[in-house]
Design a protein around this motif. Structure first.
Motif, PDB file in Angstrom:
ATOM      1  N   LYS A 128       0.851  -1.189   0.000  1.00 46.83           N
ATOM      2  CA  LYS A 128       0.000   0.000   0.000  1.00 46.83           C
ATOM      3  C   LYS A 128       0.889   1.241   0.000  1.00 46.83           C
ATOM      4  N   GLY A 129       0.319   2.325  -0.482  1.00 48.53           N
ATOM      5  CA  GLY A 129       1.046   3.587  -0.521  1.00 48.53           C
ATOM      6  C   GLY A 129       0.512   4.466  -1.634  1.00 48.53           C
ATOM      7  N   HIS A 130       0.984   5.703  -1.651  1.00 47.94           N
ATOM      8  CA  HIS A 130       0.528   6.676  -2.643  1.00 47.94           C
ATOM      9  C   HIS A 130       1.701   7.585  -2.984  1.00 47.94           C
ATOM     10  N   VAL A 131       2.100   7.609  -4.235  1.00 43.27           N
ATOM     11  CA  VAL A 131       3.167   8.484  -4.712  1.00 43.27           C
ATOM     12  C   VAL A 131       2.517   9.622  -5.498  1.00 43.27           C
ATOM     13  N   ILE A 132       2.817  10.849  -5.101  1.00 43.24           N
ATOM     14  CA  ILE A 132       2.280  12.019  -5.785  1.00 43.24           C
ATOM     15  C   ILE A 132       3.442  12.832  -6.331  1.00 43.24           C
ATOM     16  N   ASN A 133       3.491  12.968  -7.647  1.00 44.27           N
ATOM     17  CA  ASN A 133       4.541  13.747  -8.302  1.00 44.27           C
ATOM     18  C   ASN A 133       3.993  15.112  -8.694  1.00 44.27           C
ATOM     19  N   ILE A 159      -0.206   0.243  -5.161  1.00 45.08           N
ATOM     20  CA  ILE A 159       0.277   1.586  -4.847  1.00 45.08           C
ATOM     21  C   ILE A 159      -0.301   2.584  -5.846  1.00 45.08           C
ATOM     22  N   LYS A 160      -0.924   3.626  -5.329  1.00 44.02           N
ATOM     23  CA  LYS A 160      -1.470   4.680  -6.175  1.00 44.02           C
ATOM     24  C   LYS A 160      -0.352   5.597  -6.673  1.00 44.02           C
ATOM     25  N   VAL A 161      -0.531   6.130  -7.869  1.00 40.92           N
ATOM     26  CA  VAL A 161       0.418   7.102  -8.420  1.00 40.92           C
ATOM     27  C   VAL A 161      -0.378   8.240  -9.058  1.00 40.92           C
ATOM     28  N   THR A 162      -0.104   9.453  -8.597  1.00 47.99           N
ATOM     29  CA  THR A 162      -0.835  10.648  -9.027  1.00 47.99           C
ATOM     30  C   THR A 162       0.145  11.709  -9.498  1.00 47.99           C
ATOM     31  N   GLN A 163      -0.263  12.471 -10.508  1.00 46.64           N
ATOM     32  CA  GLN A 163       0.495  13.654 -10.897  1.00 46.64           C
ATOM     33  C   GLN A 163      -0.402  14.888 -10.782  1.00 46.64           C
ATOM     34  N   ILE A 164       0.116  15.922 -10.144  1.00 50.37           N
ATOM     35  CA  ILE A 164      -0.560  17.216 -10.057  1.00 50.37           C
ATOM     36  C   ILE A 164       0.251  18.207 -10.883  1.00 50.37           C
ATOM     37  N   CYS A 165      -0.391  18.847 -11.862  1.00 48.10           N
ATOM     38  CA  CYS A 165       0.311  19.733 -12.804  1.00 48.10           C
ATOM     39  C   CYS A 165      -0.215  21.155 -12.688  1.00 48.10           C
ATOM     40  N   ALA A 212      -1.981  22.575  -2.596  1.00 49.38           N
ATOM     41  CA  ALA A 212      -2.066  21.694  -1.425  1.00 49.38           C
ATOM     42  C   ALA A 212      -3.471  21.115  -1.286  1.00 49.38           C
ATOM     43  N   GLU A 213      -4.485  21.926  -1.600  1.00 45.82           N
ATOM     44  CA  GLU A 213      -5.865  21.437  -1.561  1.00 45.82           C
ATOM     45  C   GLU A 213      -6.071  20.312  -2.579  1.00 45.82           C
ATOM     46  N   CYS A 214      -5.482  20.460  -3.757  1.00 49.01           N
ATOM     47  CA  CYS A 214      -5.600  19.420  -4.787  1.00 49.01           C
ATOM     48  C   CYS A 214      -4.908  18.132  -4.341  1.00 49.01           C
ATOM     49  N   ILE A 215      -3.752  18.278  -3.719  1.00 49.12           N
ATOM     50  CA  ILE A 215      -3.030  17.112  -3.213  1.00 49.12           C
ATOM     51  C   ILE A 215      -3.865  16.406  -2.155  1.00 49.12           C
ATOM     52  N   TRP A 216      -4.450  17.183  -1.265  1.00 49.61           N
ATOM     53  CA  TRP A 216      -5.280  16.578  -0.220  1.00 49.61           C
ATOM     54  C   TRP A 216      -6.480  15.864  -0.824  1.00 49.61           C
ATOM     55  N   PHE A 217      -7.086  16.458  -1.857  1.00 48.59           N
ATOM     56  CA  PHE A 217      -8.210  15.795  -2.514  1.00 48.59           C
ATOM     57  C   PHE A 217      -7.784  14.421  -3.034  1.00 48.59           C
ATOM     58  N   ALA A 218      -6.632  14.358  -3.689  1.00 43.86           N
ATOM     59  CA  ALA A 218      -6.157  13.080  -4.227  1.00 43.86           C
ATOM     60  C   ALA A 218      -5.873  12.087  -3.107  1.00 43.86           C
ATOM     61  N   VAL A 219      -5.253  12.555  -2.050  1.00 35.60           N
ATOM     62  CA  VAL A 219      -4.894  11.689  -0.920  1.00 35.60           C
ATOM     63  C   VAL A 219      -6.127  11.157  -0.207  1.00 35.60           C
ATOM     64  N   SER A 220      -7.172  11.962  -0.149  1.00 33.09           N
ATOM     65  CA  SER A 220      -8.339  11.628   0.673  1.00 33.09           C
ATOM     66  C   SER A 220      -9.381  10.773  -0.043  1.00 33.09           C
ATOM     67  N   HIS A 233     -10.162   2.524  -3.419  1.00 33.15           N
ATOM     68  CA  HIS A 233     -10.363   2.029  -4.787  1.00 33.15           C
ATOM     69  C   HIS A 233     -10.313   3.149  -5.825  1.00 33.15           C
ATOM     70  N   VAL A 234     -10.092   4.400  -5.407  1.00 35.18           N
ATOM     71  CA  VAL A 234     -10.106   5.541  -6.326  1.00 35.18           C
ATOM     72  C   VAL A 234      -8.712   6.171  -6.392  1.00 35.18           C
ATOM     73  N   ASN A 235      -8.192   6.299  -7.606  1.00 32.78           N
ATOM     74  CA  ASN A 235      -6.910   6.992  -7.802  1.00 32.78           C
ATOM     75  C   ASN A 235      -7.103   8.153  -8.777  1.00 32.78           C
ATOM     76  N   ILE A 236      -6.617   9.321  -8.411  1.00 34.34           N
ATOM     77  CA  ILE A 236      -6.570  10.456  -9.324  1.00 34.34           C
ATOM     78  C   ILE A 236      -5.274  10.330 -10.112  1.00 34.34           C
ATOM     79  N   ASN A 237      -5.365   9.968 -11.368  1.00 34.78           N
ATOM     80  CA  ASN A 237      -4.163   9.750 -12.174  1.00 34.78           C
ATOM     81  C   ASN A 237      -3.427  11.045 -12.465  1.00 34.78           C
TER      82      ASN A 237
END
Length: 251
Positions: A131-136, A175-181, A217-225, A229-233
């Motif tokens: 388990k885990g979540h990587v946010i780039n 493991i989830k992987v998300t990118q915030i641009c 930071a709000e967008c990152i929190w949205f992805a984390v929260s 079963h849901v990943n923000i790609n």
């Protein structure tokens, strides 16, 4: 301990705002950066608000330094749930034929190689725990290019590709992987890009309402929260006054 988030480049801007946001939502926080004094200030602020904090001073460009710091975390800090690869920068804004190789190396070593060093180190524990979540933290510059942005845009295109690649590699390990641009965010970004020229940096944000670090930071929190079963790609976030990397409506 609560869930643990590790944030690189936490001494200012998006990294600092993300540390505050995640701490405010119950995370214990590992903050990293190159500036010890700023790490100390942020650590004190977070602890005053009741968070557990581990501050680590190192440069993500230094592979040995990354491995020494993150490969030897105290036992109670080893179960990192969320990694926010935020450390990054732009240096210079010249056409490629006039570029400074020192600027090029600084961007490539920080934005690409630093992200790789940190991810390799932290993802090992996530894989073992399944388990885990990587946010780039990418950029609109990773989706398109603009004049004189050559190498910076190339590094953020690399982050875009690496994020997609990581998603394949880490998929079997849950493991989830998300990118915030982000588009234009008023932080130290332009001050660093223009090597401390505040007048030139301030002009980047004149004539329109740009984003601020808290918005990302709000967008990152949205992805984390999101639920398990849901990943923000991928998320592209820009000011209302910005249509592309280089097109703005300024008053």
């Amino acid at each position: 301990m609560e869930k643990i988030a590790l944030i690189t480049g936490a001494t200012s801007g998006i990294g600092e705002a993300t540390a505050l946001k995640l701490a405010g939502n119950g995370f214990d926080i590992i903050i990293t950066g190159r500036r010890q004094e700023r790490l100390n200030v942020l650590k004190n602020t977070l602890e005053e608000n009741g968070s557990h904090v581990l501050a680590l001073c190192f440069d993500v460009r230094d592979e040995e330094g990354v491995n020494a710091a993150l490969g030897n975390l105290p036992p109670e800090w080893q179960s990192v749930d969320v990694l926010v690869n935020n450390a990054g920068l732009a240096a210079g804004l010249e056409p490629v034929q006039q570029g400074d190789s020192l600027d090029w190396n600084r961007m490539i070593d920080t934005n690409v190689k630093g992200l790789l060093y940190v991810t390799r180190c932290i993802s090992q524990g996530m894989i073992s725990r399944k388990k885990g979540h990587v946010i780039n933290i990418g950029s609109i510059a990773g989706k398109e290019v603009y004049p004189n942005g050559n190498v910076y845009c190339a590094t953020k295109h690399a982050v875009d590709a690496l994020t997609k690649g990581m998603r394949f590699d880490l998929l079997p390990h849950n493991i989830k992987v998300t990118q915030i641009c982000p588009g234009a965010v008023e932080t130290e970004f332009s001050l660093v890009r223009f090597h401390g020229d505040k007048h030139r940096a301030d002009k980047v944000y004149e004539g329109y309402e740009c984003l601020v670090a808290h918005d990302i930071a709000e967008c990152i929190w949205f992805a984390v929260s999101r639920p398990p079963h849901v990943n923000i790609n991928d998320m592209v976030v820009m000011p209302t006054a910005q249509a592309s990397a280089s097109v703005f409506h300024k008053i």
